[in-house]
Design a protein around this motif. Structure first.
Motif, PDB file in Angstrom:
ATOM      1  N   ALA A  55      -2.993  80.400  55.233  1.00  0.00           N
ATOM      2  CA  ALA A  55      -4.123  80.733  54.366  1.00  0.00           C
ATOM      3  C   ALA A  55      -4.805  82.005  54.866  1.00  0.00           C
ATOM      4  O   ALA A  55      -4.588  82.437  55.988  1.00  0.00           O
ATOM      5  CB  ALA A  55      -5.115  79.587  54.318  1.00  0.00           C
ATOM      6  N   TYR A  56      -5.578  82.620  53.997  1.00  0.00           N
ATOM      7  CA  TYR A  56      -6.344  83.832  54.316  1.00  0.00           C
ATOM      8  C   TYR A  56      -5.426  84.909  54.900  1.00  0.00           C
ATOM      9  O   TYR A  56      -5.711  85.514  55.929  1.00  0.00           O
ATOM     10  CB  TYR A  56      -7.505  83.524  55.255  1.00  0.00           C
ATOM     11  N   ASP A  57      -4.352  85.123  54.212  1.00  0.00           N
ATOM     12  CA  ASP A  57      -3.321  86.059  54.657  1.00  0.00           C
ATOM     13  C   ASP A  57      -3.472  87.363  53.880  1.00  0.00           C
ATOM     14  O   ASP A  57      -3.301  87.384  52.662  1.00  0.00           O
ATOM     15  CB  ASP A  57      -1.941  85.447  54.402  1.00  0.00           C
ATOM     16  N   SER A  58      -3.763  88.444  54.565  1.00  0.00           N
ATOM     17  CA  SER A  58      -4.005  89.726  53.900  1.00  0.00           C
ATOM     18  C   SER A  58      -2.726  90.547  53.727  1.00  0.00           C
ATOM     19  O   SER A  58      -2.774  91.658  53.204  1.00  0.00           O
ATOM     20  CB  SER A  58      -5.028  90.543  54.690  1.00  0.00           C
ATOM     21  N   SER A  59      -1.586  90.005  54.151  1.00  0.00           N
ATOM     22  CA  SER A  59      -0.324  90.730  54.057  1.00  0.00           C
ATOM     23  C   SER A  59       0.539  90.183  52.937  1.00  0.00           C
ATOM     24  O   SER A  59       0.328  89.076  52.456  1.00  0.00           O
ATOM     25  CB  SER A  59       0.446  90.622  55.372  1.00  0.00           C
ATOM     26  N   TYR A  60       1.526  90.994  52.517  1.00  0.00           N
ATOM     27  CA  TYR A  60       2.580  90.484  51.656  1.00  0.00           C
ATOM     28  C   TYR A  60       3.881  90.527  52.449  1.00  0.00           C
ATOM     29  O   TYR A  60       3.980  91.187  53.495  1.00  0.00           O
ATOM     30  CB  TYR A  60       2.711  91.275  50.349  1.00  0.00           C
ATOM     31  N   TYR A  61       4.873  89.796  51.988  1.00  0.00           N
ATOM     32  CA  TYR A  61       6.102  89.607  52.755  1.00  0.00           C
ATOM     33  C   TYR A  61       7.318  89.865  51.872  1.00  0.00           C
ATOM     34  O   TYR A  61       7.352  89.451  50.712  1.00  0.00           O
ATOM     35  CB  TYR A  61       6.133  88.191  53.333  1.00  0.00           C
ATOM     36  N   LEU A  62       8.302  90.532  52.448  1.00  0.00           N
ATOM     37  CA  LEU A  62       9.453  90.971  51.669  1.00  0.00           C
ATOM     38  C   LEU A  62      10.687  90.098  51.851  1.00  0.00           C
ATOM     39  O   LEU A  62      11.548  90.056  50.978  1.00  0.00           O
ATOM     40  CB  LEU A  62       9.803  92.422  52.032  1.00  0.00           C
ATOM     41  N   SER A  63      10.775  89.411  52.980  1.00  0.00           N
ATOM     42  CA  SER A  63      11.975  88.626  53.270  1.00  0.00           C
ATOM     43  C   SER A  63      11.813  87.200  52.766  1.00  0.00           C
ATOM     44  O   SER A  63      10.776  86.566  52.970  1.00  0.00           O
ATOM     45  CB  SER A  63      12.239  88.594  54.775  1.00  0.00           C
ATOM     46  N   PRO A  64      12.876  86.652  52.147  1.00  0.00           N
ATOM     47  CA  PRO A  64      12.792  85.244  51.732  1.00  0.00           C
ATOM     48  C   PRO A  64      12.586  84.300  52.913  1.00  0.00           C
ATOM     49  O   PRO A  64      12.031  83.210  52.738  1.00  0.00           O
ATOM     50  CB  PRO A  64      14.136  85.003  51.030  1.00  0.00           C
ATOM     51  N   LYS A  65      12.962  84.725  54.103  1.00  0.00           N
ATOM     52  CA  LYS A  65      12.797  83.871  55.287  1.00  0.00           C
ATOM     53  C   LYS A  65      11.328  83.698  55.655  1.00  0.00           C
ATOM     54  O   LYS A  65      10.985  82.796  56.422  1.00  0.00           O
ATOM     55  CB  LYS A  65      13.564  84.468  56.462  1.00  0.00           C
ATOM     56  N   SER A  66      10.471  84.545  55.120  1.00  0.00           N
ATOM     57  CA  SER A  66       9.044  84.477  55.438  1.00  0.00           C
ATOM     58  C   SER A  66       8.310  83.391  54.649  1.00  0.00           C
ATOM     59  O   SER A  66       7.160  83.100  54.932  1.00  0.00           O
ATOM     60  CB  SER A  66       8.380  85.825  55.161  1.00  0.00           C
ATOM     61  N   TYR A  67       8.957  82.823  53.660  1.00  0.00           N
ATOM     62  CA  TYR A  67       8.297  81.883  52.754  1.00  0.00           C
ATOM     63  C   TYR A  67       8.654  80.435  53.089  1.00  0.00           C
ATOM     64  O   TYR A  67       9.784  80.125  53.470  1.00  0.00           O
ATOM     65  CB  TYR A  67       8.659  82.208  51.305  1.00  0.00           C
ATOM     66  N   ASP A  68       7.664  79.567  52.925  1.00  0.00           N
ATOM     67  CA  ASP A  68       7.818  78.156  53.302  1.00  0.00           C
ATOM     68  C   ASP A  68       8.137  77.247  52.127  1.00  0.00           C
ATOM     69  O   ASP A  68       8.773  76.202  52.305  1.00  0.00           O
ATOM     70  CB  ASP A  68       6.511  77.666  53.941  1.00  0.00           C
ATOM     71  N   SER A  69       7.672  77.608  50.947  1.00  0.00           N
ATOM     72  CA  SER A  69       7.830  76.745  49.775  1.00  0.00           C
ATOM     73  C   SER A  69       8.491  77.531  48.653  1.00  0.00           C
ATOM     74  O   SER A  69       8.171  78.706  48.445  1.00  0.00           O
ATOM     75  CB  SER A  69       6.469  76.225  49.295  1.00  0.00           C
ATOM     76  N   TRP A  70       9.372  76.843  47.923  1.00  0.00           N
ATOM     77  CA  TRP A  70      10.118  77.465  46.825  1.00  0.00           C
ATOM     78  C   TRP A  70      10.129  76.565  45.601  1.00  0.00           C
ATOM     79  O   TRP A  70      10.151  75.341  45.716  1.00  0.00           O
ATOM     80  CB  TRP A  70      11.574  77.714  47.250  1.00  0.00           C
ATOM     81  N   GLY A  71      10.126  77.186  44.438  1.00  0.00           N
ATOM     82  CA  GLY A  71      10.344  76.451  43.217  1.00  0.00           C
ATOM     83  C   GLY A  71      11.836  76.334  42.936  1.00  0.00           C
ATOM     84  O   GLY A  71      12.653  76.957  43.603  1.00  0.00           O
ATOM     85  N   PRO A  72      12.208  75.532  41.941  1.00  0.00           N
ATOM     86  CA  PRO A  72      13.620  75.331  41.606  1.00  0.00           C
ATOM     87  C   PRO A  72      14.238  76.496  40.849  1.00  0.00           C
ATOM     88  O   PRO A  72      15.470  76.581  40.744  1.00  0.00           O
ATOM     89  CB  PRO A  72      13.606  74.073  40.731  1.00  0.00           C
ATOM     90  N   GLY A  73      13.401  77.384  40.306  1.00  0.00           N
ATOM     91  CA  GLY A  73      13.905  78.552  39.598  1.00  0.00           C
ATOM     92  C   GLY A  73      13.865  78.401  38.087  1.00  0.00           C
ATOM     93  O   GLY A  73      13.879  77.287  37.544  1.00  0.00           O
ATOM     94  N   THR A  74      13.790  79.532  37.392  1.00  0.00           N
ATOM     95  CA  THR A  74      13.854  79.575  35.941  1.00  0.00           C
ATOM     96  C   THR A  74      14.786  80.708  35.541  1.00  0.00           C
ATOM     97  O   THR A  74      14.729  81.808  36.093  1.00  0.00           O
ATOM     98  CB  THR A  74      12.448  79.754  35.325  1.00  0.00           C
ATOM     99  N   GLN A  75      15.671  80.432  34.599  1.00  0.00           N
ATOM    100  CA  GLN A  75      16.704  81.398  34.224  1.00  0.00           C
ATOM    101  C   GLN A  75      16.151  82.434  33.248  1.00  0.00           C
ATOM    102  O   GLN A  75      15.508  82.089  32.249  1.00  0.00           O
ATOM    103  CB  GLN A  75      17.894  80.684  33.582  1.00  0.00           C
ATOM    104  N   VAL A  76      16.431  83.681  33.539  1.00  0.00           N
ATOM    105  CA  VAL A  76      16.119  84.792  32.639  1.00  0.00           C
ATOM    106  C   VAL A  76      17.429  85.464  32.268  1.00  0.00           C
ATOM    107  O   VAL A  76      18.193  85.881  33.158  1.00  0.00           O
ATOM    108  CB  VAL A  76      15.164  85.803  33.294  1.00  0.00           C
ATOM    109  N   THR A  77      17.709  85.543  30.980  1.00  0.00           N
ATOM    110  CA  THR A  77      18.925  86.183  30.496  1.00  0.00           C
ATOM    111  C   THR A  77      18.543  87.269  29.492  1.00  0.00           C
ATOM    112  O   THR A  77      17.838  86.993  28.518  1.00  0.00           O
ATOM    113  CB  THR A  77      19.856  85.170  29.823  1.00  0.00           C
ATOM    114  N   VAL A  78      18.990  88.491  29.763  1.00  0.00           N
ATOM    115  CA  VAL A  78      18.673  89.625  28.907  1.00  0.00           C
ATOM    116  C   VAL A  78      19.971  90.106  28.260  1.00  0.00           C
ATOM    117  O   VAL A  78      20.897  90.515  28.960  1.00  0.00           O
ATOM    118  CB  VAL A  78      18.014  90.756  29.700  1.00  0.00           C
ATOM    119  N   SER A  79      20.018  90.048  26.959  1.00  0.00           N
ATOM    120  CA  SER A  79      21.216  90.459  26.243  1.00  0.00           C
ATOM    121  C   SER A  79      21.114  91.929  25.843  1.00  0.00           C
ATOM    122  O   SER A  79      20.040  92.443  25.571  1.00  0.00           O
ATOM    123  CB  SER A  79      21.410  89.597  25.006  1.00  0.00           C
ATOM    124  N   SER A  80      22.271  92.583  25.796  1.00  0.00           N
ATOM    125  CA  SER A  80      22.298  94.021  25.463  1.00  0.00           C
ATOM    126  C   SER A  80      22.407  94.242  23.972  1.00  0.00           C
ATOM    127  O   SER A  80      22.650  93.335  23.210  1.00  0.00           O
ATOM    128  CB  SER A  80      23.454  94.698  26.189  1.00  0.00           C
TER     129      SER A  80
END
Length: 127
Positions: A102-127
């Motif tokens: 909590a009270y974290d003033s930084s952002y993080y770029l590596s997935p290893k830095s994160y503790d919790s994840w959602g299951p994901g949502t699919q995005v599909t863009v057609s040409s």
């Protein structure tokens, strides 16, 4: 138990827009750093955008800069990713992630830095 759940994915034509949501439960993420990642089949999970906790500073991958916007509504304990001018190469499974600190003033770029994840949502863009 901490839970993150993404929503808002779908099928859209190139040039279109989508807004992804990440609803958090079990604890507040209002002052924690969070991020959006995406993973295409056969590829690694890459950072799309990140936001710091207490200061709201944001970071974007070069590939989405100027097209995507990360934001958060602390009252709703929800993070968003507004995606405009979508391209076929944006097609992927999109995940939201949060850090426990909590009270974290930084952002993080590596997935290893994160503790919790959602299951994901699919995005599909057609040409």
């Amino acid at each position: 138990q901490v839970q993150l759940v993404e929503s808002g994915g779908g099928l859209v034509q190139a040039g279109g827009s989508l807004r992804l949501s990440c609803a958090a439960s079990g604890r507040t993420f209002s002052t924690s750093a969070m991020g959006w990642f995406r993973q295409a089949p056969g590829k690694e999970r890459d950072l799309v955008a990140a936001i710091s906790g207490s200061s709201g500073v944001t970071y974007y991958a070069d590939s989405v800069k100027g097209r995507f916007t990360i934001s958060r509504d602390n009252a709703k304990n929800t993070m968003y990713l507004q995606m405009n001018t979508l391209k076929p190469e944006d097609t992927a499974l999109y995940y939201c992630a949060g850090r426990a600190r909590a009270y974290d003033s930084s952002y993080y770029l590596s997935p290893k830095s994160y503790d919790s994840w959602g299951p994901g949502t699919q995005v599909t863009v057609s040409s």
